[in-house]
Write an enzyme that holds these catalytic residues in place. Structure first.
Site, short mmCIF file in Angstrom:
data_model
loop_
_atom_site.label_atom_id
_atom_site.label_comp_id
_atom_site.label_asym_id
_atom_site.label_seq_id
_atom_site.Cartn_x
_atom_site.Cartn_y
_atom_site.Cartn_z
N LEU A 144 0.50 -1.32 -0.01
CA LEU A 144 -0.11 0.06 0.05
C LEU A 144 0.79 1.30 0.06
O LEU A 144 0.15 2.26 0.15
CB LEU A 144 -1.18 -0.06 1.24
N ASP A 186 24.01 -11.58 5.43
CA ASP A 186 24.13 -12.72 4.13
C ASP A 186 25.48 -12.70 3.78
O ASP A 186 26.15 -13.78 3.42
CB ASP A 186 23.44 -12.08 3.05
#
Length: 155
Positions: free
Chosen positions: A74, A125
């Site tokens: 949204l 990561d």
């Protein structure tokens, strides 16, 4: 009592901003990733196998800001005027800060939060091989305290 802006009797909706005036907006978000001190030293010395952790996290944070309306359903696409992602080192953490600027009809705090979070995820990561224990778990690694530090409208 405040009301939710993204839901009404028909369900979810994207808030109408067409009637609003464009004004300068700025948001700053911050968060931390906790890492083993040895990992912090590897990052500082540039000896990680995947390359320059901080430069990669900066690029990832900036790209994430630009992709925010694709990730958060949204959010409005916002014409950004600037994004800065910076880092500070502690003994067992890296603190990331993401500042987003735009002149538009709605704020940029979701963009700042997305940028800082993806920057921290990128760090994780890139160093996960040295953060894992012998069982492949992450007993020390944590992303924490992600929050909006400041939101400015009309500066």
């Amino acid at each position: 009592m405040k009301e939710l802006t993204h839901v009404d009797e028909r369900g979810v909706k994207m808030v109408e901003v067409g009637h609003k005036k464009e004004v300068f907006r700025r948001a700053v978000a911050r968060g931390r990733i906790r890492l083993r001190p040895e990992t912090i030293e590897l990052i500082k010395s540039g000896k990680t196998k995947k390359g320059n952790v901080i430069a990669t996290a900066q690029i990832a944070g900036i790209l994430a800001v630009k992709k925010t309306p694709e990730l958060i359903p949204l959010c409005h696409p916002i014409p950004l005027t600037g994004v800065d992602v910076s880092f500070e080192f502690g003994e067992d953490y890296i603190e990331a800060t993401c500042e987003v600027r735009a002149t538009y009809k709605t704020g940029v705090e979701m963009e700042a939060l997305t940028g800082v979070t993806v920057a921290l995820l990128t760090i994780w990561d890139m160093v996960k091989a040295v953060e894992k224990d012998e069982n492949g778990q992450y007993p020390f690694t944590r992303i924490e305290d992600v929050h909006v530090v400041e939101k400015v409208k009309g500066e």
